[in-house]
Design an enzyme around this catalytic site. Structure first.
Site: not given
Lengths: 479, 479
Positions: B100, B167-168, B333, B346, B420
C-alpha cells in the site's frame, strides 16, 4: 397608502410559481469563489436576464472583463443592469442583489442536495444554497413586478436593477462599474434612494430594517519552508515545520473570548453613545436567539447587549481554515511544505481595510520574527470593504418601517448587521443618496453554512414587503 | 562468499524488465488511508500474488476481515504469505514489505502523475508514489528470485514472504495474524531472522543498515461548537469559535524549535550513552545533507549531532493538518462548526503509545479547560506503534554489512531511523529472532511527499544487495 389589495392577492395566488422560480435559480450552482463553477455563474446570469426581459425590463448585461483566481485567468460574471419605468413624476428606486453563492458540498454536512430547493412541508422551510443569500430576495423583486403587471397595477416608482455575480468573492469590478455610470444621462443618474435585500432578521419572529454593516479585511498568511512535503518520521525534529510556525502565529490573533490581540485595533473603534446603547437594549433579541441560530449553547456571553454589540458595532476576527495542510479524513504522517492560514476581520467605524492592513501586516511580521524559525512568511489581503452606517430617520427608512407594519403587523427592529455588503457603501458614496437594507430572511437561515434555508412565509410575505415598500416610497412627494 | 557473478550479470541484463515490473506496480494507486481507493489496494494484492506464483512461490492471501474507516465498513486488504524452499539444511529468512502507499494527488504539487512511473533519463530518478516506499524494495526480492531461477543458481536459503497492504494506515490486523501463525508447523515457525527493506539511506551516497526505529502515536483532536458552519459576519464575536479554540490548543503542543511541551514526555526518553554519541559523530551525514533532502535551508540546528539525534533517538511532534476547516483556495467567510487537528508524536525508548497516551490526553484536557470556551473537546488515538532497537552485532547484521561492501564497495552507515514500521517490533517480539532493516532507497527519495522517487541505480544495485545478503546469510553455519 399601502399597496392595493390586488397586489397581495396575486402574490398569495401565485406563491407556487414564485417558489418554482426560486427552485430554478437554486438549481444553478453559481459559486463565484471556485473557478470550476464559473460557467454556472454565467448560466445564472442568463437565467436572470431572461426572466427580467420577460417582465419588460430593459436589460443590459455589462461585461467586466477578466480576473485571476488562484492563478487562473477567468472571465468575470456580468453585472446585470435593468430599467423599468421612465416617468419623471416618479422617484427612481435602485434595487441591488447578487446572483452568486457561497461554495456548498453535500460532504460539508448538508442533509439535502444544496443545489436542489428542498421544501419541508411541515416547517415551511425551503433548503438550498442561495435560497436566502441572495436568490430569494433578488427574485422577490421580479415577483413584485410580475404581480403588478399581471394585475394591471401601476408601479408607483421607476425601478433600476443592479444584480452582480461576484458578491461572495469581493464584488470584483463592481465599484469601478458603478462609479463609471453615475454621470448625467448614465444608468445611475437620478436615483433617489437605494434598497438592498441581502441580510436577515435578528431572530425568527421579528422583521427588521438595517442601517449599518460591518466591513471586512480578509487575509491569507502563508508560511513555507521545505521545497516539498516531508515524511514526519524522517524529518520530525530535524527541520523547522511551517505548520507549527503557522499555528503559533494564528494563535496570536484572537483570544478564545473573541478579543482581537492585534495592537491598535481597539483604538480604531468609535466609542458607543448612550443613544446607541438604548437601541440595543430595546431590540427583540435574546442570547437564546443567537444560540438557537447557531444550534448550540455557544454564545460568547450571557449578556444580551454584549452579544448584540459584538455582532453590530464591535470588530471580530475569525480563523476560517488552512490551505496546504492535510485536511482529509484519516491519518497522514506528513510535514506540509507550505501552509496558508485564512482569517478575516470584520470592520466597524472607524476601521478601514487600509488602516487595519497596516496594523495586521506589522503585527504578523513582528510575531513571526519572534518565532525564530527558518520558514518564510508571506501575507496577502485577499479582499476588503469599509464598514457602513446610514441615517435611520430618512424617508427611505420610514417607508420601509411603514411597509413592514402593513405586511407583518409589527414595528421592525432597527438593527446594524455583522456581515459585509461592500456595495452598500459604494452606492452611498457614489450616488450620495440614502441606502436602505430591507431583509427578507430570518436570523436562522444559515447563510454561508450547511443547510441554508428560506422560510416559505418569508419568501411570500417578503415579496409583499418589497412591493409595499415601493408604494410607501412612491407616495412620498418627490422633493 | 558473495553471490555468484551470473546473478549480478542477470540483474544488469534484465534491468529494463525489472523497471517495467515496478512501473506496473506504481500504476496501481493502492492508497490504504482512503476508503475510495480500497479496490486498488486489492488490485495490487492480486498483481503481487500473480507475480509471486509465476516465480514458483507458494502463495496464501490471508483475509483479515473488515474494519471501519471514517465511519465506513471496509474489507481489509489481504496479507500475502509466500514460501519458497523447504530445505532443512538452509536457514529460513523472512522478508517483509508493504504494497500500500500514502495518498498522492497532482494537486498536492507533483510534477508528474504520481501513479505513472516517470523516469528522468538524465538523473536516473524514477518518480512515482510508492516507487521507494515500498514497492521498489518489495519487487527487489522478486527480482532476486527471478535472477536465481533464470540463471539456475541455487538459492542459499529458504525464503518466507510477508507482504501487507495496510502499513500506511496502522498495519491493521497484521499483528494478530503474525501472533496466530508462530506456533509449531505454522507459517512463521522456524524463521531464523527477518529482513525488512522499507527505509532509506541517511544521504544520497552512502548505504546503511538500520538497527532502530521510532514508534508513533497519532492523534485526532476534535473541537466542536455550533450545530453547523456559521457566517463569520453574522456570528463573528458572538459565539465561541471551535477553530480559534483548536488553534490555541495545538499551539501548546510543540515549540517552533521542535521541543515537545507536553509535561512528562522528556523524562520517558532513555538517556544517551557515550558509545551511542560516538555512533552519531562517525556517520557520513551533514546538516547540508538533510537540507538537501528537504530542498531548503530549514534544519532545526547547525549541529550535526543535534540534528541526527533529533531524528534517531529523540521524539518529535508534527502537526499534520486540520479536518473540517476551510482548506480550499480562495476566500470563504465561514466559522467551521467542527474542526479536528491531526498530530503525531514519534516515540523512542522508553516511550510507548500507552504511557504517551496518558500524558497527551491529560495535557490536552487540562489546556482545553484553561481556554474557557463552551466548545466541546474529543481526543482520539488513531494508531500507534512502539519504538524498536536491535543488536547491530548479530550475524544477520554482519551479513548485511558484508553484502553492502560487496555491492557498493563501501562500509554502510549504522543508523537508527526516524520513521515507524511497527511490524519490525512485532516480528522481533513474536518470533524472538533478530530483525534487520536493509534499505534500498536514498535519504532524498521523498517518501510520503510530493515527487517521491527511487533512483534507477538504487533499484538495480539494491536488487543485487538483497541477493548478496541472502548468500552472505546462507554461508553462515545454521546453529
Amino acid at each position: 397608502m399601502a399597496a392595493p389589495q390586488q397586489f397581495f392577492s396575486y402574490v398569495d395566488g401565485n406563491a407556487g410559481s414564485f417558489i418554482q422560480r426560486l427552485a430554478k435559480a437554486v438549481a444553478i450552482p453559481s459559486v463565484s469563489g471556485d473557478g470550476s463553477s464559473r460557467k454556472h455563474v454565467f448560466a445564472m446570469a442568463e437565467f436572470l436576464a431572461h426572466e427580467m426581459e420577460a417582465l419588460g425590463i430593459q436589460v443590459n448585461s455589462v461585461d467586466l472583463g477578466n480576473h485571476v483566481l488562484d492563478g487562473e485567468e477567468l472571465p468575470l460574471p456580468p453585472v446585470i443592469l435593468g430599467s423599468f419605468g421612465h416617468d419623471p413624476k416618479k422617484k427612481i428606486i435602485l434595487v441591488y442583489g447578487h446572483y452568486d453563492v457561497q461554495p456548498a458540498l453535500v460532504s460539508d454536512g448538508w442533509d439535502t442536495d444544496p443545489f436542489v430547493l428542498s421544501p419541508d412541508e411541515k416547517t415551511g422551510r425551503m433548503y438550498g444554497r442561495g435560497a436566502s443569500d441572495d436568490k430569494g430576495p433578488l427574485l422577490g423583486w421580479l415577483n413584485v413586478l410580475e404581480a403588478h403587471i399581471k394585475s394591471n397595477i401601476e408601479l408607483p416608482v421607476n425601478l433600476r436593477f443592479c444584480f452582480e455575480g461576484m458578491e461572495e468573492s469581493g464584488s470584483e469590478g463592481l465599484d469601478e462599474l458603478i462609479n463609471s455610470r453615475v454621470g448625467p444621462g448614465e444608468f445611475f443618474d437620478g436615483v433617489d434612494c437605494v434598497c438592498i435585500s441581502d441580510n436577515y432578521w435578528l431572530n425568527d419572529r421579528t422583521p427588521c430594517v438595517t442601517y449599518g454593516l460591518r466591513g471586512i479585511a480578509y487575509y491569507k498568511v502563508q508560511v513555507s519552508g521545505p521545497q516539498r512535503d516531508l515524511h514526519s518520521g524522517v524529518f520530525g525534529n530535524t527541520v523547522h515545520e511551517p505548520m507549527t510556525d503557522l499555528i503559533h502565529l494564528l494563535g496570536q490573533l484572537v483570544s478564545t473570548k473573541g478579543e482581537i490581540k492585534i495592537p491598535g485595533i481597539s483604538s480604531l473603534v468609535a466609542p458607543v453613545t448612550a443613544d446607541e446603547m438604548k437601541r440595543y437594549e430595546v431590540l427583540d433579541y435574546t442570547v437564546a436567539d443567537i444560540e438557537h441560530s447557531a444550534g448550540a449553547q455557544v454564545a460568547i456571553s450571557d449578556n444580551k447587549t454584549r452579544v448584540l454589540m459584538g455582532r453590530m458595532r464591535e470588530p471580530s476576527l475569525s480563523i476560517h481554515g488552512i490551505e496546504g495542510a492535510f485536511s482529509a479524513p484519516g491519518a497522514k504522517t506528513v510535514i506540509p511544505a507550505r501552509v496558508s492560514g485564512k482569517f478575516s476581520i470584520r470592520l466597524v467605524p472607524n476601521m478601514t481595510p487600509e488602516n487595519v492592513d497596516i496594523l495586521v501586516f506589522r503585527y504578523l511580521q513582528e510575531e513571526f520574527a519572534k518565532l525564530g524559525t527558518k520558514s518564510a512568511l508571506k501575507i496577502e489581503n485577499l479582499h476588503g470593504g469599509k464598514p457602513w452606517l446610514a441615517d435611520p430617520n430618512h424617508w427611505n427608512y420610514r417607508a420601509a418601517i411603514k411597509a413592514t407594519e402593513t405586511v407583518y403587523k409589527k414595528t421592525p427592529d432597527l438593527t446594524r448587521e455583522g456581515g459585509s455588503i461592500p456595495v452598500t457603501l459604494t452606492f452611498a458614496e457614489a450616488l450620495g443618496v440614502n441606502v436602505l437594507l430591507l431583509p427578507m430572511g430570518r436570523g436562522d437561515d444559515g447563510a454561508h453554512s450547511t443547510n441554508e434555508k428560506l422560510d416559505r412565509s418569508n419568501y411570500i410575505e417578503g415579496t409583499k414587503l418589497l412591493g409595499s415598500y415601493l408604494h410607501e416610497v412612491g407616495i412620498i412627494s418627490k422633493s
